[in-house]
Design an enzyme around this catalytic site. Structure first.
Site, mmCIF file in Angstrom:
data_model
loop_
_atom_site.group_PDB
_atom_site.id
_atom_site.type_symbol
_atom_site.label_atom_id
_atom_site.label_comp_id
_atom_site.label_asym_id
_atom_site.label_seq_id
_atom_site.Cartn_x
_atom_site.Cartn_y
_atom_site.Cartn_z
ATOM 1 N N HIS A 15 24.346 1.870 32.519
ATOM 2 C CA HIS A 15 24.216 1.364 31.150
ATOM 3 C C HIS A 15 22.775 1.009 30.806
ATOM 4 O O HIS A 15 21.936 0.790 31.688
ATOM 5 C CB HIS A 15 25.098 0.126 30.973
ATOM 6 C CG HIS A 15 24.701 -0.979 31.911
ATOM 7 N ND1 HIS A 15 23.638 -1.828 31.659
ATOM 8 C CD2 HIS A 15 25.201 -1.354 33.111
ATOM 9 C CE1 HIS A 15 23.507 -2.680 32.664
ATOM 10 N NE2 HIS A 15 24.443 -2.412 33.561
ATOM 11 N N GLU A 88 31.920 -3.177 36.903
ATOM 12 C CA GLU A 88 30.888 -3.602 37.847
ATOM 13 C C GLU A 88 31.462 -4.457 38.972
ATOM 14 O O GLU A 88 32.510 -5.100 38.844
ATOM 15 C CB GLU A 88 29.785 -4.377 37.103
ATOM 16 C CG GLU A 88 28.637 -4.901 37.960
ATOM 17 C CD GLU A 88 27.846 -3.852 38.743
ATOM 18 O OE1 GLU A 88 28.457 -3.045 39.485
ATOM 19 O OE2 GLU A 88 26.604 -3.867 38.647
#
Length: 193
Positions: A15, A88
């Site tokens: 990201h 994550e």
């Protein structure tokens, strides 16, 4: 580590940056948004990926990854799906603390060293790697004709890279990589046009 091995090559992208990334903090499951740099990185990644042939994007549910993926999917007009399998790593009590300070405190200076000091109250590194590889493998198997891009996070991408290729790699925000499989095994290569 044992676990699922993807059947073919795929792409991964970390990201765009957040304020916590810029401050060097463990971010994990804290759902921070992209900052201005991160938004720019997402748009630059979209421009780069236009010529790569990505036909489907799968993203982590955390807003920094989902927004990055949304920008890219809109720009290259491909479907986007959110999947918890590539969320994550949970850093437990390290969450929000400075990465560099903890590495110095514990006397480690590499990704392997960092993994060795992760707290017991967080996620297990091998379990995270296994869930991410299972997620990627399922998408590759279910969409055999698609060229897939997984928009996720550094720890997830590093865990998969180490498991598949035996190495960690330098992973920058908004930079697409190909997890390439051939007869000699797996390698991680930056996508450049």
């Amino acid at each position: 580590m044992s676990g699922p091995t993807p059947s073919r090559s795929f792409c991964g992208l970390r990201h765009g940056a957040t304020d916590w990334n810029r401050q060097g903090l463990f971010q994990g499951r804290t759902d921070n948004p992209l900052n201005e740099d991160g938004l720019r990185q997402a748009h630059e990644a979209a421009d780069l990926l236009r010529g790569v042939g990505v036909s489907r994007i799968v993203a982590s549910p955390l807003v920094r990854a989902a927004k990055t993926a949304e920008i890219i999917a809109d720009a290259i007009a491909v479907p986007l799906t959110i999947d918890d399998g590539i969320i994550e790593f949970d850093f437990g009590s390290f969450e929000g603390l400075p990465v560099r300070d903890l590495m110095i405190k514990h006397g480690v200076n590499s990704a392997t060293g960092l993994v060795s000091i992760l707290p017991a109250d967080g996620e297990n590194w091998d379990a995270m790697t296994e869930r991410a590889l299972a997620c990627v493998s399922a998408w590759l198997d279910n969409y055999p004709g698609d060229h897939l891009l997984f928009v996720c996070h550094d720890a997830v991408m590093q865990g998969m890279a180490k498991s598949l290729s035996g190495n960690y790699f330098k992973n920058s925000h908004g930079t697409p990589f190909r997890y390439a499989r051939d007869d000699s095994g797996w390698r991680i290569e930056q996508i450049v046009i």
